[in-house]
Design a protein around this motif. Structure first.
Motif, PDB file in Angstrom:
ATOM      1  N   GLY B  74       0.829  -1.207   0.000  1.00 17.54           N
ATOM      2  CA  GLY B  74       0.000   0.000   0.000  1.00 17.54           C
ATOM      3  C   GLY B  74       0.859   1.250   0.000  1.00 17.54           C
ATOM      4  N   LYS B  77       2.586   1.568  -3.275  1.00 23.02           N
ATOM      5  CA  LYS B  77       1.657   1.373  -4.392  1.00 23.02           C
ATOM      6  C   LYS B  77       2.219   0.315  -5.340  1.00 23.02           C
ATOM      7  CE  LYS B  77       1.836   5.746  -5.057  1.00 23.02           C
ATOM      8  NZ  LYS B  77       2.368   6.406  -6.169  1.00 23.02           N
ATOM      9  N   ASN B  78       2.788  -0.706  -4.771  1.00 22.44           N
ATOM     10  CA  ASN B  78       3.499  -1.694  -5.570  1.00 22.44           C
ATOM     11  C   ASN B  78       3.050  -3.091  -5.166  1.00 22.44           C
ATOM     12  OD1 ASN B  78       5.372  -3.425  -6.710  1.00 22.44           O
ATOM     13  ND2 ASN B  78       7.060  -2.005  -6.404  1.00 22.44           N
ATOM     14  N   ARG B 209      -6.125   3.981   7.695  1.00 24.24           N
ATOM     15  CA  ARG B 209      -6.775   5.009   6.870  1.00 24.24           C
ATOM     16  C   ARG B 209      -5.757   5.771   6.039  1.00 24.24           C
ATOM     17  NH1 ARG B 209     -10.902   6.861  11.470  1.00 24.24           N
ATOM     18  NH2 ARG B 209      -8.940   7.462  12.408  1.00 24.24           N
ATOM     19  N   GLU B 210      -4.595   6.009   6.628  1.00 25.50           N
ATOM     20  CA  GLU B 210      -3.532   6.719   5.913  1.00 25.50           C
ATOM     21  C   GLU B 210      -3.062   5.885   4.714  1.00 25.50           C
ATOM     22  OE1 GLU B 210      -3.861   6.478   9.157  1.00 25.50           O
ATOM     23  OE2 GLU B 210      -4.051   8.579   9.737  1.00 25.50           O
ATOM     24  N   ASN B 212      -4.872   3.864   3.008  1.00 26.20           N
ATOM     25  CA  ASN B 212      -5.893   4.036   1.967  1.00 26.20           C
ATOM     26  C   ASN B 212      -5.637   5.313   1.179  1.00 26.20           C
ATOM     27  OD1 ASN B 212      -7.345   1.748   2.369  1.00 26.20           O
ATOM     28  ND2 ASN B 212      -8.894   2.688   3.684  1.00 26.20           N
ATOM     29  N   ALA B 213      -5.337   6.380   1.884  1.00 30.45           N
ATOM     30  CA  ALA B 213      -5.084   7.661   1.204  1.00 30.45           C
ATOM     31  C   ALA B 213      -3.824   7.568   0.358  1.00 30.45           C
ATOM     32  CB  ALA B 213      -4.957   8.787   2.221  1.00 30.45           C
ATOM     33  N   LEU B 215      -2.641   5.133  -1.228  1.00 29.21           N
ATOM     34  CA  LEU B 215      -2.828   4.372  -2.462  1.00 29.21           C
ATOM     35  C   LEU B 215      -2.975   5.317  -3.649  1.00 29.21           C
ATOM     36  CD1 LEU B 215      -5.250   1.389  -1.894  1.00 29.21           C
ATOM     37  CD2 LEU B 215      -2.781   1.414  -2.091  1.00 29.21           C
ATOM     38  N   PHE B 216      -3.415   6.548  -3.394  1.00 28.44           N
ATOM     39  CA  PHE B 216      -3.581   7.509  -4.479  1.00 28.44           C
ATOM     40  C   PHE B 216      -2.339   8.391  -4.630  1.00 28.44           C
ATOM     41  CE2 PHE B 216      -7.837   6.357  -3.171  1.00 28.44           C
ATOM     42  CZ  PHE B 216      -8.401   6.034  -4.387  1.00 28.44           C
ATOM     43  N   GLU B 219       1.303  12.656  -2.784  1.00 29.13           N
ATOM     44  CA  GLU B 219       0.834  14.020  -2.935  1.00 29.13           C
ATOM     45  C   GLU B 219      -0.650  14.108  -2.594  1.00 29.13           C
ATOM     46  OE1 GLU B 219       2.842  15.873  -6.385  1.00 29.13           O
ATOM     47  OE2 GLU B 219       0.950  16.954  -6.574  1.00 29.13           O
ATOM     48  N   ARG B 220      -1.402  13.149  -3.112  1.00 27.97           N
ATOM     49  CA  ARG B 220      -2.839  13.115  -2.860  1.00 27.97           C
ATOM     50  C   ARG B 220      -3.093  12.941  -1.360  1.00 27.97           C
ATOM     51  NH1 ARG B 220      -6.344  15.562  -3.826  1.00 27.97           N
ATOM     52  NH2 ARG B 220      -8.451  14.847  -3.589  1.00 27.97           N
ATOM     53  N   HIS B 222      -1.228  13.806   1.054  1.00 36.84           N
ATOM     54  CA  HIS B 222      -0.903  15.097   1.669  1.00 36.84           C
ATOM     55  C   HIS B 222      -2.101  16.047   1.554  1.00 36.84           C
ATOM     56  CE1 HIS B 222       1.945  18.462   2.580  1.00 36.84           C
ATOM     57  NE2 HIS B 222       1.036  19.138   1.894  1.00 36.84           N
ATOM     58  N   HIS B 223      -2.697  16.112   0.363  1.00 39.23           N
ATOM     59  CA  HIS B 223      -3.856  16.980   0.144  1.00 39.23           C
ATOM     60  C   HIS B 223      -5.036  16.587   1.019  1.00 39.23           C
ATOM     61  CE1 HIS B 223      -2.202  17.850  -4.114  1.00 39.23           C
ATOM     62  NE2 HIS B 223      -1.786  18.748  -3.259  1.00 39.23           N
ATOM     63  N   LEU B 224      -5.149  15.287   1.276  1.00 40.80           N
ATOM     64  CA  LEU B 224      -6.279  14.816   2.078  1.00 40.80           C
ATOM     65  C   LEU B 224      -6.043  15.032   3.565  1.00 40.80           C
ATOM     66  CD1 LEU B 224      -7.068  11.536   0.122  1.00 40.80           C
ATOM     67  CD2 LEU B 224      -8.578  13.508   0.329  1.00 40.80           C
ATOM     68  N   VAL B 226      -3.087  13.955   5.285  1.00 41.59           N
ATOM     69  CA  VAL B 226      -2.209  12.984   5.930  1.00 41.59           C
ATOM     70  C   VAL B 226      -0.823  13.607   6.133  1.00 41.59           C
ATOM     71  CG1 VAL B 226      -1.077  10.740   5.674  1.00 41.59           C
ATOM     72  CG2 VAL B 226      -3.420  11.056   4.867  1.00 41.59           C
TER      73      VAL B 226
END
Lengths: 488, 330
Positions: B74, B77-78, B209-210, B212-213, B215-216, B219-220, B222-224, B226
């Motif tokens: 996770g 992302k691999n 939860r982090e 899960n975030a 996985l995108f 950078e994403r 961070h925006h959410l 995390v």
């Protein structure tokens, strides 16, 4: 709402963006424009905290953004990224639910009714509710991007940052996405800052634009002040032309490609006219820039064929445009390439003249049916009756838009004078007529050769138009009179 | 009943069946009644002194490797990442062998010296591999990370061979241990790893939860909202603790961290709120079954359990690689 003050920063020690200052108000949509490498995405990344700033401050609600924790910041600012590929599959709903992350706390999950409501609302708003249990990678690019919009909306932050959100989307999805965001901004008072690649889209959807050049602000302001031919031309180093949007008070720009120079010079002459039993035509190889009040293809455009069709005086049809289109197609005219007019006057009474000036020639064609002549000053109480003087003015020369309008004025004045000379009266009032009830006018130009900036009555072009239209109209009226047996 | 509940029930049932098979099958068949009826002392001894600790240890090791694999995958992302393919297991082995080689025993750590050195080896390798991969390719493509893992794994493997060659006879047994085995360890080994399994798993679970975030993309995430740096560090440390302790007691057992999260994701989705716990349970089941196969398939000889996991894992690795590549090509 959001204030950027003297901000500098980038990837390394050397700043990519320098001394940027601007303010965005609550509910405002600000577009950031600029050529590749001008630093627009970098600026957005510094504001969103992905990249380090070297100098300056970002103030959110008057408070330095640097003091917010990551979660606090995410409750204030949501970011919509460009479309990305991802390795693992998530359902649409789970993806959108991640937008609630900054609102959750505690070791154990604390999914509240508030979270559920925000997610449901975001799914509804972006129209992805029906996909909510589908794995996101099974959706099309446009739908995926909508899911990420929903994720950002579920975050319920008062500021939304977008980095070229419409990249890789087709035009329908671009429109859908930007409409959604614009609507959301209007309804919820959300402040939007978006990087745009497409100048025209930015103009359509933004209240203000910030144009960047080499890491600095070139201009910031209303779209019509930013999208100026000279400014865009210099900053992007491209040849452009701006024009108003046909339906909205927003500027749009188009490129002037180099292929324009490949156009072979050409002129038009009387030989391009042809007269058949039921229509007069003028056909050329290269399209002419045209403005007209014709039946087929009125307004402004580029056309290669012009038709003045004779119809019976009792011609009556529910859908004139469709019938005319059918007529033209049957005779081998390409509809998108043809301007078509109608008249009750037979084609043998069409008067064509070629007038020569220093810059080149002007061609005039007039058909005049003055049976229902009208004195325009007395026309207020008049019912509509059909009568037609059709006038074509075809110029060998390059005219700006204002010259087209002046040409229309000059031609109309010449026509009115001709009616006066021929003593054509309004049959109802007995006064001298100024025209008929449904006259049409067409001005076309090759946009080749000499630049003719004006077409008023004493300019070189205006002189030819005035003389030529007067001359042809007189002859056409005389021919009409003869045909009707008005004269001996 | 929702999908997650079903997933937990199925996984728990599988685990119970695996444990039961694990303790009952062998050269001596143990009837289920032995659990409560200790009149047959031989059977009772085999159950409680030999089979049970072995099954529990296999379960803990499998669970640790699987949850660590799920978290690594996770985070990076691999889908091909796991403690083995990343070279982290080799790093842990070096840590463990160094401890044995020098006969290290830090007084305060006591029996925990071995797992802790193993964890340090794992953590150092983890950071080196990720640091190097990032240096090679900022976007950290799947292949880059795995290749870096192989490079580090091979290097650390040769360090191990060298140390073993230098020690002569007495560490020859390490070779067997390196291939991965949970046999003849006893209850003290379970006590040695249990706290680390609990701590490491808990750290990872805190970051569900982090993950899960992430996985995108970082950078994403961070925006959410995390705190990416801190969370990434926590996940890497959690994974290293689990890998280190697993390797300390059982050597390098490959592919468990790859196969289990992959299967779990395939069946129940990639939501880490469930994926981590389910991988933990299924990892335990898988290694218990693999160990059962390892000790019975050519009985009375025992195979190292790592042979069985590699036998299953390598083809799965190839399959995932194929799938991901095809996906990328589309």
């Amino acid at each position: 709402m959001l204030k950027v003050d003297n901000l500098s920063g980038g990837y390394g020690k050397e700043p990519i963006v320098k001394n940027i200052s601007f303010t965005v108000n609550k509910g405002e949509v600000l577009g950031i424009l600029g050529p590749n490498g001008s630093g627009k995405s970098t600026l957005l990344k510094i504001i969103s905290g992905i990249l380090q700033k070297l100098e300056g401050t970002v103030l959110i609600d008057g408070q330095d953004a640097a003091v917010y924790s990551q979660k606090q910041f995410a409750r204030k600012v949501a970011v919509l990224p460009q479309l990305h590929a991802h390795a693992f599959s998530h359902t649409v709903k789970d993806t959108v639910a991640l937008g609630r992350y900054p609102h959750q706390s505690g070791i154990f999950s604390s999914w509240s009714d508030e979270d559920e409501r925000a997610v449901t609302e975001a799914l509804e708003y972006t129209g992805v509710t029906r996909y909510k249990d589908k794995p996101i990678e099974l959706l099309s690019g446009g739908e995926q991007q909508r899911v990420f919009v929903a994720q950002a909306l579920a975050q319920e932050a008062p500021i939304l940052l977008l980095d070229e959100p419409t990249n890789h989307l087709d035009i329908a999805h671009q429109q859908q996405l930007l409409d959604t965001i614009r609507k959301h901004s209007g309804e919820k008072g959300v402040t939007v800052i978006s990087v745009f690649h497409d100048i025209n889209l930015a103009s359509l959807y933004c209240d203000r634009l910030l144009l960047m050049e080499k890491g600095q602000v070139a201009t910031i302001g209303d779209p019509k002040d930013v999208i100026q031919e000279a400014t865009i031309g210099t900053v992007y180093n491209a040849r452009v032309k701006t024009q108003p949007h046909p339906e909205l008070p927003k500027p749009q720009m188009t490129l002037l490609p180099d292929t324009m120079e490949e156009r072979k010079p050409f002129t038009v002459n009387k030989q391009h006219f042809a007269i058949s039993a039921d229509h007069v035509s003028f056909k050329v190889e290269q399209p002419l820039k045209t403005i007209s009040s014709a039946v087929t293809n009125p307004g402004m455009g580029w056309f290669r064929a012009f038709v003045n069709r004779h119809v019976d005086a009792n011609y009556n049809c529910d859908d004139v445009k469709a019938e005319m289109a059918q007529y033209l197609e049957q005779r081998g005219y390409h509809l998108t390439d043809t301007v078509g007019m109608m008249t009750a006057v037979t084609t043998e009474h069409a008067e064509i003249g070629e007038y020569e000036g220093d810059f080149g020639t002007v061609l005039i064609m007039v058909t005049a049916g003055v049976g229902n002549a009208v004195d325009v000053s007395q026309a207020v109480t008049r019912e509509q009756r059909v009568g037609t003087i059709n006038t074509w003015v075809i110029v060998n020369g390059h005219l700006p838009d204002e010259a087209f309008i002046q040409a229309m004025i000059t031609a109309t004045e010449a026509k009115t004078k001709a009616l006066h000379t021929e003593n054509i009266k309004d049959p109802l009032t007995g006064t001298i007529a100024t025209g008929t009830s449904t006259d049409s006018l067409l001005i076309a130009a090759t946009q080749e050769g000499e630049h003719l900036p004006y077409a008023g009555p004493i300019t070189p072009l205006g002189k030819l138009i005035g003389h030529g239209v007067y001359d042809c109209t007189i002859r056409a009226i005389q021919a009409y009179k003869k045909a009707k047996g008005w004269t001996s | 009943m929702n999908k997650a509940t079903i997933a937990y029930i199925v996984s728990a049932a599988t685990l119970i069946v695996a444990v039961w098979l694990g303790v009952s099958i062998g050269t001596v068949k143990i009837p289920i009644s032995t659990f409560w009826d200790s009149s047959d002392t031989t059977a009772s001894n085999i159950l409680w002194k030999i089979r049970m600790p072995r099954v529990i240890l296999a379960g803990l090791v499998g669970a640790s490797l699987a949850i660590a694999g799920a978290a690594f995958q996770g985070l990076l992302k691999n889908p091909l990442a796991d403690p083995y393919t990343l070279g982290v297991s080799s790093g842990a082995s070096v840590g463990a062998v160094v401890t044995l080689f020098f006969g290290l025993s830090i007084p305060i750590l006591g029996t925990y010296t071995l797992p802790i050195f193993s964890m340090i080896g794992a953590a150092l390798t983890m950071f080196l591999v990720i640091g190097f991969a990032k240096l090679v390719d900022r976007s950290m493509k799947m292949e880059t990370i795995i290749l870096t893992g192989i490079i580090f794994g091979s290097f650390l493997g040769s360090v191990l061979s060298l140390m073993i060659a230098l020690t002569g006879e007495e560490l020859r047994q390490i070779i067997g241990w390196l291939l991965g085995s949970v046999s003849m360890r006893g209850w003290n080994y379970i006590l040695m790893v249990l706290p680390f399994v609990v701590i490491g798993s808990f750290i990872l679970w805190l970051n569900r939860r982090e993950l899960n975030a992430m996985l995108f993309g970082e950078e994403r995430a961070h925006h959410l909202g995390v705190n990416v740096k801190r969370r990434k560090f926590m996940i890497l440390i959690g994974g290293s603790i689990l890998t280190g302790s697993a390797v300390a007691v059982s050597g390098t057992i490959g592919f468990v961290g790859l196969v289990v999260p992959h299967m779990t994701r395939l069946m129940w989705g990639s939501d880490h709120r469930h994926l981590l716990t389910l991988s933990f349970m299924n990892g335990a089941s898988l290694l218990i079954i693999c160990d059962l196969i390892a000790r019975t398939i050519i009985s009375p000889t025992e195979l190292p359990v790592g042979v069985i996991t590699a036998f299953i894992g390598a083809p799965v690795f190839a399959y995932i690689f194929y799938r991901q590549r095809r996906k990328g090509a589309m």
